[in-house]
Design an enzyme around this catalytic site. Structure first.
Site, PDB file in Angstrom:
ATOM      1  CG  ASN A  79      -0.190  -0.017   2.533  1.00 52.40           C
ATOM      2  OD1 ASN A  79       1.033   0.057   2.544  1.00 52.40           O
ATOM      3  ND2 ASN A  79      -0.918  -0.108   3.629  1.00 52.40           N
ATOM      4  CG  HIS A 134       3.625   0.303   4.855  1.00 54.70           C
ATOM      5  ND1 HIS A 134       2.712  -0.676   5.170  1.00 54.70           N
ATOM      6  CD2 HIS A 134       4.830  -0.302   4.935  1.00 54.70           C
ATOM      7  CE1 HIS A 134       3.343  -1.807   5.413  1.00 54.70           C
ATOM      8  NE2 HIS A 134       4.631  -1.606   5.281  1.00 54.70           N
ATOM      9  CD  GLU A 145       0.048   0.662   7.393  1.00 50.31           C
ATOM     10  OE1 GLU A 145       0.278   0.762   6.174  1.00 50.31           O
ATOM     11  OE2 GLU A 145      -0.017  -0.433   7.968  1.00 50.31           O
TER      12      GLU A 145
HETATM   13  C1  GLP Z   1       6.738  -4.223   7.109  1.00 43.48           C
HETATM   14  C2  GLP Z   1       7.827  -3.254   7.563  1.00 43.48           C
HETATM   15  C3  GLP Z   1       8.303  -2.389   6.421  1.00 43.48           C
HETATM   16  C4  GLP Z   1       8.598  -3.249   5.202  1.00 43.48           C
HETATM   17  C5  GLP Z   1       7.337  -3.936   4.761  1.00 43.48           C
HETATM   18  C6  GLP Z   1       7.491  -4.759   3.502  1.00 43.48           C
HETATM   19  O1  GLP Z   1       5.473  -3.689   7.163  1.00 43.48           O
HETATM   20  N1  GLP Z   1       7.401  -2.415   8.626  1.00 43.48           N
HETATM   21  O2  GLP Z   1       9.466  -1.658   6.833  1.00 43.48           O
HETATM   22  O3  GLP Z   1       9.107  -2.450   4.173  1.00 43.48           O
HETATM   23  O4  GLP Z   1       6.926  -4.784   5.823  1.00 43.48           O
HETATM   24  O5  GLP Z   1       7.882  -6.067   3.798  1.00 43.48           O
HETATM   25  P1  GLP Z   1       8.438  -7.098   2.738  1.00 43.48           P
HETATM   26  O6  GLP Z   1       9.831  -6.630   2.438  1.00 43.48           O
HETATM   27  O7  GLP Z   1       8.441  -8.409   3.467  1.00 43.48           O
HETATM   28  O8  GLP Z   1       7.556  -7.055   1.574  1.00 43.48           O
END
Ligand code: GLP
Length: 263
Positions: free
Chosen positions: A136, A138, A143
């Site tokens: 999304n 973030h 968020e």
């Molecule tokens: C979590 C963390 C973020 C990260 C995101 C994406 O929500 N707080 O910092 O960027 O996950 O995770 P992934 O790399 O597993 O897609």
């Protein structure tokens, strides 16, 4: 914003590792901003290997992580404290006293977030911040609708983030719905930003980050305001970018220039 598109996550992670290695070589006392999630894992592996090969050392470096789940103890298997220890800190020569992660178990989240901000300042600010991105848009746990000038604080997780991260929690484990996260303003204060995204699940978020309007609806679009933001993505994450060919062309020119300058 510099957009580097590489064929796959492997090559993108190696390219990201080169940026961190350059940083730590140029300034061994660098303050690194670190991220969790599956995306930076290959980068951490490469940095661990590089340190083992004697190419770099983290002995004089320090670090600040983006975020932590509110309510999770550092020993909790799903805490970001544990993630960082197991996937990075235990394998490198960084002094654990110089690593910082927001405290999930705190009596007073407000003062502990203020103290986190103060600590970053005391260390002279973050030199290079690694970022992943949520589907999304973030960054950290900022968020959609997060203030673009926000500082470290408590944030409620969105349903899509809770869904995405549910895979890490067992059926008998309570999944937190609140977090402590650096704010977007905190992230933008870093001297350099390096955002990584791999896979087509991130393609919409990357399209909004790079080509969408600057908007709190896509927190990562705040990178458009930064003077030194590098977005490193694989071809799948780049697949929805309208100006893909242009970014590839610009990067070929960049590489020529960097070679000429001996950088
Ligand atoms: C979590 C963390 C973020 C990260 C995101 C994406 O929500 N707080 O910092 O960027 O996950 O995770 P992934 O790399 O597993 O897609």
């Amino acid at each position: 914003m510099r957009v580097v598109i590489l064929p796959n996550a492997e090559q993108a992670s190696l390219f990201a590792a080169e940026q961190v290695k350059k940083q730590i070589t140029r300034k061994p006392t660098s303050v690194l901003g670190l991220a969790t999630g599956s995306t930076p894992l290959k980068l951490y592996k490469e940095l661990i290997e590089s340190q083992k090969r004697g190419e770099i050392s983290f002995a004089d470096a320090s670090s600040f992580n983006l975020d932590e789940y509110l309510g999770l103890a550092p020993e909790h298997p799903q805490s970001y404290h544990r993630f960082m220890r197991e996937n990075f800190f235990e394998h490198i020569d960084i002094d654990l006293n110089n690593t910082h992660i927001p405290q999930g178990l705190t009596d007073n989240p407000i003062t502990s977030c203020e103290a986190y901000e103060a600590k970053i300042l005391e260390k002279g600010g973050i030199d290079l911040q690694i970022l992943g991105i949520g589907r999304n848009g973030h960054i950290g746990f900022n968020e959609p609708s997060s203030g673009l000038a926000s500082r470290t604080r408590v944030k409620t997780l969105s349903p899509s983030t809770i869904d995405d991260n549910a895979r890490f929690f067992g059926p008998d484990e309570t999944q937190p719905t609140l977090s402590l996260t650096m704010g977007i303003g905190t992230i933008l204060d870093s001297k350099k930003l390096v955002l990584l995204a791999y896979g087509d699940g991130k393609a919409d978020a990357i399209k909004d980050t790079v080509e969408g309007p600057l908007s709190a609806s896509c927190p990562a679009s705040a990178l458009q305001m930064h003077k030194d933001a590098l977005v490193i993505i694989d071809e799948s994450a780049a697949s929805k970018l309208e100006h893909q060919e242009f970014y590839l062309h610009v990067e070929r020119e960049n590489q020529k220039l960097l070679k000429t300058l001996g950088l």
